[in-house]
Design a protein around this motif. Sequence first.
Motif, PDB file in Angstrom:
ATOM      1  N   GLY A  83       0.802  -1.218   0.000  1.00 16.26           N
ATOM      2  CA  GLY A  83       0.000   0.000   0.000  1.00 16.26           C
ATOM      3  C   GLY A  83       0.837   1.271   0.000  1.00 16.26           C
ATOM      4  N   LYS A  84       0.150   2.395  -0.230  1.00 20.91           N
ATOM      5  CA  LYS A  84       0.805   3.698  -0.342  1.00 20.91           C
ATOM      6  C   LYS A  84       0.326   4.616   0.776  1.00 20.91           C
ATOM      7  CE  LYS A  84       1.359   7.669  -3.484  1.00 20.91           C
ATOM      8  NZ  LYS A  84       2.773   7.831  -3.156  1.00 20.91           N
ATOM      9  N   VAL A  85       1.282   5.419   1.297  1.00 20.47           N
ATOM     10  CA  VAL A  85       0.985   6.347   2.390  1.00 20.47           C
ATOM     11  C   VAL A  85       1.140   7.782   1.902  1.00 20.47           C
ATOM     12  CG1 VAL A  85       1.606   7.076   4.728  1.00 20.47           C
ATOM     13  CG2 VAL A  85       1.824   4.658   4.081  1.00 20.47           C
ATOM     14  N   LEU A  86       0.202   8.629   2.296  1.00 19.95           N
ATOM     15  CA  LEU A  86       0.267  10.058   2.000  1.00 19.95           C
ATOM     16  C   LEU A  86       0.305  10.800   3.331  1.00 19.95           C
ATOM     17  CD1 LEU A  86       0.037  12.310  -0.218  1.00 19.95           C
ATOM     18  CD2 LEU A  86      -2.442  12.264   0.218  1.00 19.95           C
ATOM     19  N   ILE A  87       1.352  11.606   3.536  1.00 18.66           N
ATOM     20  CA  ILE A  87       1.497  12.366   4.782  1.00 18.66           C
ATOM     21  C   ILE A  87       1.434  13.853   4.472  1.00 18.66           C
ATOM     22  CG2 ILE A  87       3.018  12.902   6.729  1.00 18.66           C
ATOM     23  CD1 ILE A  87       4.088  10.090   6.608  1.00 18.66           C
ATOM     24  N   LEU A  88       0.520  14.561   5.144  1.00 23.05           N
ATOM     25  CA  LEU A  88       0.417  16.004   5.005  1.00 23.05           C
ATOM     26  C   LEU A  88       1.047  16.652   6.231  1.00 23.05           C
ATOM     27  CD1 LEU A  88      -2.148  14.703   3.425  1.00 23.05           C
ATOM     28  CD2 LEU A  88      -2.854  17.081   3.245  1.00 23.05           C
ATOM     29  N   ALA A  89       2.099  17.431   6.032  1.00 21.36           N
ATOM     30  CA  ALA A  89       2.874  17.982   7.132  1.00 21.36           C
ATOM     31  C   ALA A  89       2.856  19.502   7.112  1.00 21.36           C
ATOM     32  CB  ALA A  89       4.321  17.489   7.072  1.00 21.36           C
ATOM     33  N   GLY A  90       2.489  20.099   8.246  1.00 15.96           N
ATOM     34  CA  GLY A  90       2.532  21.540   8.400  1.00 15.96           C
ATOM     35  C   GLY A  90       3.944  22.015   8.701  1.00 15.96           C
ATOM     36  N   SER A  91       4.044  23.289   9.088  1.00 10.90           N
ATOM     37  CA  SER A  91       5.373  23.889   9.249  1.00 10.90           C
ATOM     38  C   SER A  91       5.861  23.909  10.694  1.00 10.90           C
ATOM     39  CB  SER A  91       5.337  25.330   8.709  1.00 10.90           C
ATOM     40  OG  SER A  91       4.314  26.085   9.360  1.00 10.90           O
ATOM     41  N   ASN A 118       4.413  19.587  14.809  1.00 15.67           N
ATOM     42  CA  ASN A 118       3.532  18.509  14.383  1.00 15.67           C
ATOM     43  C   ASN A 118       3.890  18.069  12.968  1.00 15.67           C
ATOM     44  OD1 ASN A 118       0.383  17.812  13.223  1.00 15.67           O
ATOM     45  ND2 ASN A 118       0.992  16.902  15.165  1.00 15.67           N
ATOM     46  N   GLY A 119       4.186  19.042  12.116  1.00 15.68           N
ATOM     47  CA  GLY A 119       4.664  18.719  10.770  1.00 15.68           C
ATOM     48  C   GLY A 119       5.982  17.991  10.817  1.00 15.68           C
ATOM     49  N   GLY A 120       6.851  18.381  11.773  1.00 12.65           N
ATOM     50  CA  GLY A 120       8.120  17.670  11.939  1.00 12.65           C
ATOM     51  C   GLY A 120       7.918  16.213  12.291  1.00 12.65           C
ATOM     52  N   ASP A 121       6.928  15.933  13.143  1.00  7.93           N
ATOM     53  CA  ASP A 121       6.597  14.537  13.468  1.00  7.93           C
ATOM     54  C   ASP A 121       6.210  13.777  12.208  1.00  7.93           C
ATOM     55  OD1 ASP A 121       6.947  15.150  16.176  1.00  7.93           O
ATOM     56  OD2 ASP A 121       4.815  15.526  16.499  1.00  7.93           O
ATOM     57  N   GLY A 122       5.392  14.404  11.373  1.00  3.81           N
ATOM     58  CA  GLY A 122       4.948  13.755  10.136  1.00  3.81           C
ATOM     59  C   GLY A 122       6.081  13.538   9.158  1.00  3.81           C
ATOM     60  N   ILE A 123       6.978  14.521   9.042  1.00  6.65           N
ATOM     61  CA  ILE A 123       8.120  14.385   8.126  1.00  6.65           C
ATOM     62  C   ILE A 123       9.035  13.263   8.589  1.00  6.65           C
ATOM     63  CG2 ILE A 123      10.164  15.544   7.209  1.00  6.65           C
ATOM     64  CD1 ILE A 123       8.564  18.188   7.465  1.00  6.65           C
ATOM     65  N   VAL A 156       3.527  15.649   1.593  1.00  7.78           N
ATOM     66  CA  VAL A 156       2.974  16.904   1.071  1.00  7.78           C
ATOM     67  C   VAL A 156       3.184  18.005   2.113  1.00  7.78           C
ATOM     68  CG1 VAL A 156       0.929  18.091   0.225  1.00  7.78           C
ATOM     69  CG2 VAL A 156       1.247  15.651  -0.263  1.00  7.78           C
ATOM     70  N   LEU A 157       3.846  19.088   1.721  1.00  8.28           N
ATOM     71  CA  LEU A 157       4.074  20.217   2.625  1.00  8.28           C
ATOM     72  C   LEU A 157       2.893  21.176   2.529  1.00  8.28           C
ATOM     73  CD1 LEU A 157       7.847  20.954   1.929  1.00  8.28           C
ATOM     74  CD2 LEU A 157       6.837  19.331   3.559  1.00  8.28           C
ATOM     75  N   VAL A 158       2.251  21.435   3.661  1.00  7.50           N
ATOM     76  CA  VAL A 158       1.075  22.298   3.711  1.00  7.50           C
ATOM     77  C   VAL A 158       1.431  23.600   4.425  1.00  7.50           C
ATOM     78  CG1 VAL A 158      -1.338  22.488   4.431  1.00  7.50           C
ATOM     79  CG2 VAL A 158      -0.399  20.255   3.787  1.00  7.50           C
ATOM     80  N   ASN A 159       1.217  24.715   3.732  1.00 11.64           N
ATOM     81  CA  ASN A 159       1.497  26.055   4.258  1.00 11.64           C
ATOM     82  C   ASN A 159       2.988  26.367   4.319  1.00 11.64           C
ATOM     83  OD1 ASN A 159       0.277  28.532   5.147  1.00 11.64           O
ATOM     84  ND2 ASN A 159       1.049  28.105   7.207  1.00 11.64           N
ATOM     85  N   HIS A 160       3.786  25.564   3.687  1.00 12.58           N
ATOM     86  CA  HIS A 160       5.195  25.895   3.457  1.00 12.58           C
ATOM     87  C   HIS A 160       5.646  25.147   2.214  1.00 12.58           C
ATOM     88  CE1 HIS A 160       6.869  22.216   5.769  1.00 12.58           C
ATOM     89  NE2 HIS A 160       5.561  22.128   5.815  1.00 12.58           N
ATOM     90  N   SER A 161       6.816  25.489   1.710  1.00 16.58           N
ATOM     91  CA  SER A 161       7.207  25.001   0.386  1.00 16.58           C
ATOM     92  C   SER A 161       8.688  24.679   0.339  1.00 16.58           C
ATOM     93  CB  SER A 161       6.861  26.075  -0.654  1.00 16.58           C
ATOM     94  OG  SER A 161       7.439  25.794  -1.897  1.00 16.58           O
ATOM     95  N   ILE A 162       9.023  23.743  -0.544  1.00 18.23           N
ATOM     96  CA  ILE A 162      10.441  23.417  -0.750  1.00 18.23           C
ATOM     97  C   ILE A 162      11.151  24.569  -1.453  1.00 18.23           C
ATOM     98  CG2 ILE A 162      12.068  21.786  -1.781  1.00 18.23           C
ATOM     99  CD1 ILE A 162       9.731  19.771  -1.910  1.00 18.23           C
ATOM    100  N   SER A 163      10.509  25.087  -2.476  1.00 22.03           N
ATOM    101  CA  SER A 163      11.166  26.059  -3.359  1.00 22.03           C
ATOM    102  C   SER A 163      11.105  27.491  -2.841  1.00 22.03           C
ATOM    103  CB  SER A 163      10.530  25.999  -4.752  1.00 22.03           C
ATOM    104  OG  SER A 163       9.117  26.173  -4.656  1.00 22.03           O
ATOM    105  N   VAL A 189      -3.376   4.956   3.146  1.00 24.38           N
ATOM    106  CA  VAL A 189      -3.369   5.574   4.474  1.00 24.38           C
ATOM    107  C   VAL A 189      -2.951   7.032   4.332  1.00 24.38           C
ATOM    108  CG1 VAL A 189      -2.335   5.601   6.783  1.00 24.38           C
ATOM    109  CG2 VAL A 189      -2.842   3.413   5.678  1.00 24.38           C
ATOM    110  N   ILE A 190      -3.668   7.915   5.009  1.00 23.11           N
ATOM    111  CA  ILE A 190      -3.315   9.332   5.049  1.00 23.11           C
ATOM    112  C   ILE A 190      -2.968   9.700   6.482  1.00 23.11           C
ATOM    113  CG2 ILE A 190      -4.151  11.707   4.763  1.00 23.11           C
ATOM    114  CD1 ILE A 190      -6.010  10.700   2.592  1.00 23.11           C
ATOM    115  N   VAL A 191      -1.862  10.415   6.667  1.00 20.42           N
ATOM    116  CA  VAL A 191      -1.480  10.917   7.986  1.00 20.42           C
ATOM    117  C   VAL A 191      -1.654  12.430   8.008  1.00 20.42           C
ATOM    118  CG1 VAL A 191       0.371  11.179   9.674  1.00 20.42           C
ATOM    119  CG2 VAL A 191       0.146   9.034   8.386  1.00 20.42           C
ATOM    120  N   ASP A 192      -2.448  12.898   8.940  1.00 18.64           N
ATOM    121  CA  ASP A 192      -2.655  14.332   9.153  1.00 18.64           C
ATOM    122  C   ASP A 192      -1.674  14.818  10.212  1.00 18.64           C
ATOM    123  OD1 ASP A 192      -3.539  16.893   9.882  1.00 18.64           O
ATOM    124  OD2 ASP A 192      -5.152  16.075  11.142  1.00 18.64           O
ATOM    125  N   ALA A 193      -0.624  15.512   9.771  1.00 18.87           N
ATOM    126  CA  ALA A 193       0.359  16.109  10.687  1.00 18.87           C
ATOM    127  C   ALA A 193       0.502  17.591  10.353  1.00 18.87           C
ATOM    128  CB  ALA A 193       1.708  15.386  10.567  1.00 18.87           C
TER     129      ALA A 193
END
Length: 546
Positions: free
Chosen positions: A58-66, A69-74, A90-97, A140-144
């Motif tokens: 299976g595949k996991v999708l993790i949404l991580a804030g800044s 809590n986002g650090g836990d998800g990352i 997936v980075l939410v409310n922050h960006s790689i670039s 599975v989706i992880v909300d972080a």
Amino acid sequence: MKNSQMIDKNSKYVVSAAEMKRCDEATISEFGVPQDVLMERAALSICKYVKKALPEGGKVLILAGSGNNGGDGIAAARLLYQDKIDVTLVLVNHSISDKASSTKRSKACSNQLKIALSYGIDVVDFDSATLSTQIKKSDVIVDAMLGIGCTRDLSGDYMSAVWEINYSREDYDGKFPHVIAADIPTGINTDTGQVHGNAIRADETVTFGFLKMGLVFYPGAAHAGEIHIVNVGITEDGFLGDFPKFKYVDIPEKNEIPRKLLPPRNPAGNKGSFGKVLIAAGSRKISGACIMASESCIRSGAGMVKVFTEEANLSAIQTLLPEAMTEVYREDGMEPRNSEDFKKNTENLLKSIEWADAIVCGPGLGKGNSGIQIMRIILKNAKIPLILDADALNIISENKEIRELVVEYEADIIMTPHLAEFSRLAGRDIHDCRACIMDETARLAKEFHASIICKDARSVISDGTGNYINISGNDGMATAGSGDVLAGLLGALVLSGYSNVLEAAVVGAYLHGVAGDMAAVKNGRQGMTARDISGSLREIFSGNIG
């Protein structure tokens, strides 16, 4: 706080956001546990439940804030990647670039992202247009995204992400990824359980260290799914002696309840030594309340029960509850102008008060003159534990003299208002009371020198110093007579040998909820009755709990 030995041994803390942050920071600063260690352990806990829910391949999708809590998800994404699990971050409310995003991220989150990128993990910026596609591919989706940091209505990427996760499921023909929230679902206020505009609906929540208020109170509790409290290295030592205000009782092994929560009975005791309870309840129009309260009291260990009630109820009590003694009056005979009848009824009630070791007053009593007279006689003459429920509480709200007599009462009192009765006692709007239920319960407890159980989907119990939240029970208990069962249960428990009346109140609320949970399993929530709850008490006290 009073010495509540039994409940202290079997209770745990439930914390606010500020209490959790204070404990977290002290664990790092005072005890020297590195934040990276705590984050790694949190991530390992997330991974444990992800793996349980994830099908093979299976595949996991993790949404991580800044934030952290986002650090836990990352960190969890990295650990899953290292275990050869297909994961997208997936980075939410922050960006790689976007360089400006680096200023949004906490230091720990930045460190975790740097490590994740070094490993070559699939990290993408949030894009609502493509998130739906990513969700469809995931198991599975992880909300972080926010954790305990949500204090205002969601907006921007957070709102879009929550919307996509919650509402895109309609497109999946019944198949939708399993959602796991890290610490608390995004959008839930940690202190109140309120929804800030929208909130993740999780199947499971992995919360760190301690249960959060927002996971206990509704509607937050309904968004949390199954809750797992995990030890990540943050213990009560981190409170540095300044402990959280609220606790809750929970016995995971239900067959252990009698041993852990019920004082031992004297094997040489008799019906007199196990306590005599007077139930002042019922009126000409309402007979069921006094019967249910009395039956519950008998099932909960009282040696003897006497019902002081309107004579119209005598036949029903004798038929349905032959174990109970009775003393009856006529409602018109409680009028002082009917001097002979009033004198006789008063004498009978005074004799019953003298006979009793505890009194339950109020269920079905009515708010008329007879109810007021009964309360006046009890409050002026009794000096034994008193449980006030239902109409007794309504009379207190409406009658200044009776309210003052309650305040002046010399013995222990337990008051059991539901939220509407509570709002009348407090003199506040019911919606305002729900928002301040914790503080207002303690305030009223101090006013009345009583232990108060404010009954709601999550009941709050306080004597003004010790504070508890009850987490047992279910919506099937919202049925006529359920409160009468609790009142009778408390009448027996105050005579059972607890160290103080608060302990009896806390245990009573918990056992009442457990009995309701057992009744729901047997009868279904929609069809269960108050007497089903009372019947389950017998099984609890016998230790015969499935």
